[in-house]
Enzyme design. Structure first.
Site, mmCIF file in Angstrom:
data_model
loop_
_atom_site.group_PDB
_atom_site.id
_atom_site.type_symbol
_atom_site.label_atom_id
_atom_site.label_comp_id
_atom_site.label_asym_id
_atom_site.label_seq_id
_atom_site.Cartn_x
_atom_site.Cartn_y
_atom_site.Cartn_z
ATOM 1 N N HIS A 241 30.151 -60.486 6.496
ATOM 2 C CA HIS A 241 29.924 -61.288 7.720
ATOM 3 C C HIS A 241 29.912 -62.984 7.736
ATOM 4 C CE1 HIS A 241 28.073 -57.992 9.905
ATOM 5 N NE2 HIS A 241 27.653 -57.507 8.713
ATOM 6 N N GLU B 224 29.918 -64.941 9.765
ATOM 7 C CA GLU B 224 29.473 -65.631 10.999
ATOM 8 C C GLU B 224 27.953 -65.898 10.407
ATOM 9 O OE1 GLU B 224 30.077 -62.413 10.815
ATOM 10 O OE2 GLU B 224 28.705 -61.041 11.643
ATOM 11 N N CYS C 113 32.749 -55.951 10.106
ATOM 12 C CA CYS C 113 31.803 -54.658 9.772
ATOM 13 C C CYS C 113 31.831 -53.436 10.724
ATOM 14 C CB CYS C 113 30.154 -55.340 9.870
ATOM 15 S SG CYS C 113 29.161 -54.516 8.602
#
Lengths: 101, 233
Positions: B204, B206, B87
């Protein structure tokens, strides 16, 4: 008196005395062919406000910089350095430097 | 795997990233402040997390890209070390010149915060070895400037050299403009550097690593990296 004191204080902190500084302007614009969604939205808003005859809008940025230099060539070189290193992303943007004196 | 997360003022996804790295690699990442001039000795993976470094002032990632720590990140990449930017991290990598191109305002001008489908274009990189080539994963995106733009020659090179790692697609892997959520050139969601050791992506992964969240599709990236370094060591 007050101005003189302030100037002295600024100098003491290593801040350039802007009273003798030159002014430079860096104008950053999008390169031709790079899509500008913000410009398009502004264009649409102008049309809906009845501002007719607007063919297109491209959004850019203007930086007014006070340069601690006394001659124009130095001021221009400094502003150009700032534009190259940070103010413009030359992948998508062009920039123009003007020394305003 | 020894990882280091770079923390810039205004970043807000560093703890999600740290949690995921700890969970999957079993090792705590080092948190490295932007004013540092060196990375911890023996760092394998540098991560630039998501957020809004410097409030996105000037251009997203522009000021962070010029922070003192970035010289150390550049040196790490030049040695062949792995760098992951997610990002805002991707935006910073582009501004720092570690990846080509730039992330522009989303084509529809709106901030997009939702799940996106990505096709993993190849599985033979340290970042994507946890996936199969062509696999579709669902991971969240949260950005206002994710619209990847580069000049034609750069895009041609990226495509020709197989450096597009992730692309926005539909749930079945279909390419269609309506699934290209931010209008990115070629629906590009993530790219690799010339040597393949730097990856930047807008989504994302994660945030999709635990079943309780509803998807573990992001796990592959971190599991793959962990395997990569286990094998190297």
């Amino acid at each position: 008196m007050a101005v003189g004191l302030r100037r002295q204080r600024l100098r003491g902190r290593g801040i350039p005395d802007i009273s003798t500084a030159m002014k430079a302007r860096v104008t950053v614009t999008l390169k031709t062919g790079i899509l500008d969604p913000q410009g398009k939205a502004i264009e649409g808003a102008l049309a809906s406000l009845g501002v007719s005859g607007v063919a297109s809008v491209r959004q850019g940025k203007v930086f007014d910089i006070e340069v601690a230099a006394t001659d124009r060539a130095k001021a221009e070189a400094l502003a150009k350095d700032a534009a190259e290193k940070l103010l413009a992303n030359t992948v998508i943007e062009n920039y123009r430097v003007e020394v305003l004196g | 795997m020894k990882s280091a997360i770079v923390v810039f003022p205004g970043i807000n996804r560093e703890r999600d990233m740290a949690r995921t790295l700890r969970l999957i690699s079993g090792t705590d990442p080092a948190m490295v402040w932007h004013a540092e001039t060196a990375l911890p000795a023996g760092t394998d993976l540098v991560v630039l997390p998501g957020g809004f470094s410097y409030g996105d002032y000037l251009r997203c990632g522009a000021i962070a890209a010029r922070a003192p720590v970035m010289d150390a990140v550049r040196a790490h990449a030049a040695r062949g070390g792995l760098v992951l930017g997610v990002c805002n991290g991707f935006q910073i990598l582009c501004e720092a010149g570690l990846l080509p191109g730039v992330l522009m305002r989303n084509a529809a001008l709106r901030f997009i915060c939702k799940d996106a489908y990505l096709r993993v274009e190849r599985s033979d990189t340290p970042f994507t070895r946890g996936y199969n080539a062509g696999q579709v994963i669902r991971v969240p995106v949260a950005h206002g400037e994710g619209n990847y733009v580069a000049d034609d020659a750069t895009v041609e090179r990226l495509e020709g050299e197989g450096r597009v790692a992730f692309r926005y697609v539909g749930p079945d892997g279909e390419s269609d403009p309506r699934w290209n959520i931010n209008g990115a050139t070629g629906a590009i969601a993530g790219i690799l550097s010339e040597r393949g050791n730097v990856l930047g992506l807008m989504p994302h992964p994660e945030n999709h690593v635990e079943a309780s969240i509803g998807s573990t599709d992001g796990r592959g990236l971190f599991a793959g990296l962990t395997q990569h370094f286990a094998k190297v060591a």
